[in-house]
Motif scaffolding. Structure first.
Motif, mmCIF file in Angstrom:
data_model
loop_
_atom_site.group_PDB
_atom_site.id
_atom_site.type_symbol
_atom_site.label_atom_id
_atom_site.label_comp_id
_atom_site.label_asym_id
_atom_site.label_seq_id
_atom_site.Cartn_x
_atom_site.Cartn_y
_atom_site.Cartn_z
ATOM 1 N N LEU A 98 3.903 -15.751 10.409
ATOM 2 C CA LEU A 98 2.915 -15.549 9.352
ATOM 3 C C LEU A 98 2.552 -16.854 8.658
ATOM 4 O O LEU A 98 1.400 -17.090 8.288
ATOM 5 C CB LEU A 98 3.472 -14.559 8.320
ATOM 6 C CG LEU A 98 2.534 -14.141 7.189
ATOM 7 C CD1 LEU A 98 1.405 -13.281 7.717
ATOM 8 C CD2 LEU A 98 3.305 -13.413 6.095
ATOM 9 N N GLU B 92 3.229 -10.848 14.282
ATOM 10 C CA GLU B 92 3.645 -9.636 14.996
ATOM 11 C C GLU B 92 4.182 -9.976 16.387
ATOM 12 O O GLU B 92 5.204 -9.424 16.822
ATOM 13 C CB GLU B 92 2.453 -8.676 15.101
ATOM 14 C CG GLU B 92 2.760 -7.381 15.854
ATOM 15 C CD GLU B 92 3.864 -6.556 15.207
ATOM 16 O OE1 GLU B 92 4.222 -6.820 14.046
ATOM 17 O OE2 GLU B 92 4.393 -5.650 15.882
ATOM 18 N N SER C 273 -1.559 -13.064 11.239
ATOM 19 C CA SER C 273 -1.060 -11.698 11.464
ATOM 20 C C SER C 273 -0.702 -11.482 12.925
ATOM 21 O O SER C 273 0.327 -10.870 13.242
ATOM 22 C CB SER C 273 -2.126 -10.677 11.033
ATOM 23 O OG SER C 273 -2.380 -10.789 9.653
ATOM 24 N N PHE D 33 -5.056 -6.018 17.707
ATOM 25 C CA PHE D 33 -5.765 -6.590 16.557
ATOM 26 C C PHE D 33 -7.264 -6.626 16.784
ATOM 27 O O PHE D 33 -8.041 -6.573 15.821
ATOM 28 C CB PHE D 33 -5.235 -7.989 16.247
ATOM 29 C CG PHE D 33 -3.958 -7.972 15.439
ATOM 30 C CD1 PHE D 33 -4.008 -7.902 14.053
ATOM 31 C CD2 PHE D 33 -2.724 -7.990 16.061
ATOM 32 C CE1 PHE D 33 -2.841 -7.866 13.305
ATOM 33 C CE2 PHE D 33 -1.541 -7.954 15.320
ATOM 34 C CZ PHE D 33 -1.607 -7.885 13.939
ATOM 35 N N LYS E 208 -8.772 -3.497 15.474
ATOM 36 C CA LYS E 208 -8.738 -3.233 14.033
ATOM 37 C C LYS E 208 -10.034 -3.672 13.355
ATOM 38 O O LYS E 208 -10.697 -4.567 13.792
ATOM 39 C CB LYS E 208 -7.547 -3.958 13.398
ATOM 40 C CG LYS E 208 -6.204 -3.414 13.863
ATOM 41 C CD LYS E 208 -5.061 -4.108 13.205
ATOM 42 C CE LYS E 208 -4.955 -3.699 11.748
ATOM 43 N NZ LYS E 208 -3.796 -4.271 11.056
ATOM 44 N N GLU F 71 3.295 -4.202 3.765
ATOM 45 C CA GLU F 71 2.288 -4.377 4.811
ATOM 46 C C GLU F 71 1.053 -5.093 4.268
ATOM 47 O O GLU F 71 0.444 -5.921 4.954
ATOM 48 C CB GLU F 71 1.908 -3.016 5.395
ATOM 49 C CG GLU F 71 3.034 -2.393 6.236
ATOM 50 C CD GLU F 71 2.715 -0.982 6.675
ATOM 51 O OE1 GLU F 71 1.734 -0.403 6.146
ATOM 52 O OE2 GLU F 71 3.438 -0.451 7.532
ATOM 53 N N ILE F 72 0.681 -4.774 3.036
ATOM 54 C CA ILE F 72 -0.457 -5.480 2.417
ATOM 55 C C ILE F 72 -0.060 -6.911 2.093
ATOM 56 O O ILE F 72 -0.797 -7.860 2.347
ATOM 57 C CB ILE F 72 -0.898 -4.743 1.133
ATOM 58 C CG1 ILE F 72 -1.414 -3.346 1.474
ATOM 59 C CG2 ILE F 72 -1.965 -5.549 0.398
ATOM 60 C CD1 ILE F 72 -1.719 -2.498 0.254
ATOM 61 N N TRP G 182 -6.206 -16.276 8.604
ATOM 62 C CA TRP G 182 -5.404 -15.110 8.200
ATOM 63 C C TRP G 182 -5.227 -14.132 9.349
ATOM 64 O O TRP G 182 -4.159 -13.543 9.537
ATOM 65 C CB TRP G 182 -6.065 -14.410 7.012
ATOM 66 C CG TRP G 182 -6.126 -15.246 5.782
ATOM 67 C CD1 TRP G 182 -7.243 -15.744 5.174
ATOM 68 C CD2 TRP G 182 -5.019 -15.714 4.998
ATOM 69 N NE1 TRP G 182 -6.897 -16.479 4.078
ATOM 70 C CE2 TRP G 182 -5.554 -16.471 3.932
ATOM 71 C CE3 TRP G 182 -3.641 -15.556 5.085
ATOM 72 C CZ2 TRP G 182 -4.753 -17.080 2.974
ATOM 73 C CZ3 TRP G 182 -2.840 -16.159 4.129
ATOM 74 C CH2 TRP G 182 -3.397 -16.912 3.094
ATOM 75 N N GLN G 183 -6.303 -13.938 10.113
ATOM 76 C CA GLN G 183 -6.203 -13.028 11.265
ATOM 77 C C GLN G 183 -5.202 -13.579 12.287
ATOM 78 O O GLN G 183 -4.383 -12.841 12.839
ATOM 79 C CB GLN G 183 -7.578 -12.859 11.912
ATOM 80 C CG GLN G 183 -8.589 -12.152 11.028
ATOM 81 C CD GLN G 183 -9.987 -12.190 11.623
ATOM 82 O OE1 GLN G 183 -10.231 -12.835 12.648
ATOM 83 N NE2 GLN G 183 -10.922 -11.509 10.976
ATOM 84 N N ILE H 187 -6.830 -9.725 -0.988
ATOM 85 C CA ILE H 187 -5.437 -9.289 -0.966
ATOM 86 C C ILE H 187 -4.967 -8.911 -2.367
ATOM 87 O O ILE H 187 -4.267 -7.915 -2.558
ATOM 88 C CB ILE H 187 -4.544 -10.421 -0.407
ATOM 89 C CG1 ILE H 187 -4.923 -10.743 1.026
ATOM 90 C CG2 ILE H 187 -3.076 -10.045 -0.508
ATOM 91 C CD1 ILE H 187 -4.623 -9.652 2.003
ATOM 92 N N LYS I 20 -0.131 -9.817 4.685
ATOM 93 C CA LYS I 20 -1.399 -10.398 5.115
ATOM 94 C C LYS I 20 -1.655 -11.742 4.452
ATOM 95 O O LYS I 20 -2.584 -12.449 4.822
ATOM 96 C CB LYS I 20 -2.558 -9.438 4.790
ATOM 97 C CG LYS I 20 -2.485 -8.111 5.538
ATOM 98 C CD LYS I 20 -3.604 -7.184 5.083
ATOM 99 C CE LYS I 20 -3.500 -5.839 5.802
ATOM 100 N NZ LYS I 20 -4.511 -4.883 5.320
ATOM 101 N N ASP I 21 -0.867 -12.061 3.447
ATOM 102 C CA ASP I 21 -1.102 -13.297 2.698
ATOM 103 C C ASP I 21 0.130 -14.184 2.795
ATOM 104 O O ASP I 21 1.184 -13.861 2.252
ATOM 105 C CB ASP I 21 -1.406 -12.960 1.234
ATOM 106 C CG ASP I 21 -1.849 -14.200 0.467
ATOM 107 O OD1 ASP I 21 -2.861 -14.099 -0.243
ATOM 108 O OD2 ASP I 21 -1.195 -15.245 0.580
#
Length: 408
Positions: free
Chosen positions: A270, A246, A242, A405, A408, A168-169, A238-239, A148, A172-173
């Motif tokens: 998150l 959402e 996300s 997801f 992705k 958006e980046i 982490w997955q 990240i 993720k964290d």
């Protein structure tokens, strides 16, 4: 037993000390207040008197405030650390945030100071378990994904990048997201509203300061995982974060939640497993024991966490996030996610979205055969708030999010 909270103020300006004494005089029945004019004197006081909260100036001769607070963090990790400083340049702010749970700027009114202190102690009562502070201790050492960091730096270096793309980046964290919200909601920015949207936060802080924040957090939170199986858990965590984020946002929108509520539901989703991250990074053999127990026993995971750690992952996360002054509704959505029936809420809110999302956003493939990511849907709670009939629609949303997801 002494029920009073013990607060130590450190400032080399005796006029400031006198002012704080006057400001806090009305609260002497509930707080015992101590004063020091230098770091050495403060440490001497703490050798003889347990301190619940230390509030220090930054720019002091002989020992800077951040140096003092770092030593306090090492020696007394359960003591809450707060900076009260008139020097709020970027470098000073960064150093202060690395060692302090909160950063207040001078001049500070009696009401602001009282509210900040009251909130700190309210948080302590909220997660009233000394084992959390003792074991979690220094929150700023929580790890983040190095990838990240590189993604963000590469994006920031691109002149064509937009703040939405950066957000958006960033999303993720969970640790970096919490740090950013902590920063923009700190008194340094003097906002009259709570910022819970990452894009708004990036707009406020600016890319230059964001880059400094990311670098600081990355250095402090480097995660020394050497066990390949643990790394698989980290990747999955982490997955999962996300997906839940959402889905929580979509559930909030489907319930016509407005304003910051969908964004707060997103952030709650998150960060919902931040406590598990804490367990993995600092739990050592206890985390391994938890994994083993979840394969051998049908006892609810939260009960196993309490048995092994003395507190749940949700309480651990709430403890840290509250100290970072993350908006209360986000913290509550995480703290009560396993047992929303224990909350006082009678209507749908961020807690509803996070709880349902965490229960429904479950893909078929998980690391290991344990139940670490399982959560039981609290139907009695949904019945109580009059939303049990919405479950089928939320399940449809969950299937769409899971499918998205997995592509992705």
């Amino acid at each position: 037993m002494d029920a009073k909270k013990h607060i130590l103020f450190v400032d080399d300006n005796e006029n400031v000390i006198s002012g704080i004494q006057r400001q806090l005089r009305p609260y002497r029945e509930q707080w015992s207040v101590y004063f020091a004019t230098c770091g050495k004197q403060a440490l001497e006081i703490m050798q003889h008197q347990p301190i619940d909260l230390i509030v220090s100036d930054m720019m002091m001769p002989e020992m800077r405030g951040d140096v003092l607070l770092k030593r306090v963090a090492d020696i007394y990790p359960a003591t809450v650390r707060m900076v009260l400083s008139g020097y709020a340049d970027e470098e000073t702010l960064s150093r202060g945030l690395e060692v302090a749970h909160q950063y207040l700027t001078k001049p500070c009114s009696a009401e602001v100071l009282r509210e900040a202190i009251t909130q700190v102690f309210k948080t302590q009562d909220y997660v009233n378990n000394p084992r959390i502070a003792a074991e979690v201790g220094e929150a700023s050492h929580l790890p983040s994904l190095p990838k990240i960091y590189h993604d963000l730096n590469a994006a920031i270096a691109d002149e064509r990048v937009t703040n939405l793309q950066i957000a958006e980046i960033f999303a993720k964290d969970m640790v970096l997201s919490a740090k950013l919200l902590h920063l923009v909601n700190s008194p340094y920015f003097g906002l009259q509203r709570t910022v819970s949207n990452l894009t708004d936060a990036i707009n406020l802080i600016g890319l230059k300061k964001l880059n400094s924040l990311v670098l600081s957090v990355h250095i402090k939170t480097a995660f020394p995982v050497s066990d390949p199986e643990m790394e698989r858990y980290m990747e999955y965590l982490w997955q999962d974060a996300s997906r839940v984020a959402e889905l929580a946002r979509l559930i909030s929108l489907s319930e016509q939640q407005t304003g910051d509520k969908p964004d707060q539901a997103y952030v709650g989703g998150l960060l919902h497993n931040m406590g598990l991250l804490i367990f993995m990074s600092r739990g050592g053999d206890k985390f391994k024991m938890l994994r083993e127990q979840t394969t051998r026993s049908n006892t609810p995971v939260a009960a196993l966490e309490t048995e092994i750690f003395g507190f749940t992952r949700s309480a651990a996360a709430a403890y840290v996030l509250s100290l970072w002054k993350i908006p209360a509704l986000i913290v509550e959505s995480i703290l009560w996610q396993n047992a929303p029936s224990e909350s006082e809420y009678q209507t749908v809110n961020e807690l509803t979205a996070v709880h349902v999302a965490a229960c429904l956003a479950n893909p078929t493939e998980r690391p290991g055969k344990d139940r670490l990511f399982e959560m039981q849907l609290d139907q009695s709670y949904l019945q109580r708030i009059g939303r049990l009939h919405r479950l089928a629609d939320w399940q449809t949303l969950a299937e769409k999010v899971t499918a998205f997801f997995e592509k992705k």
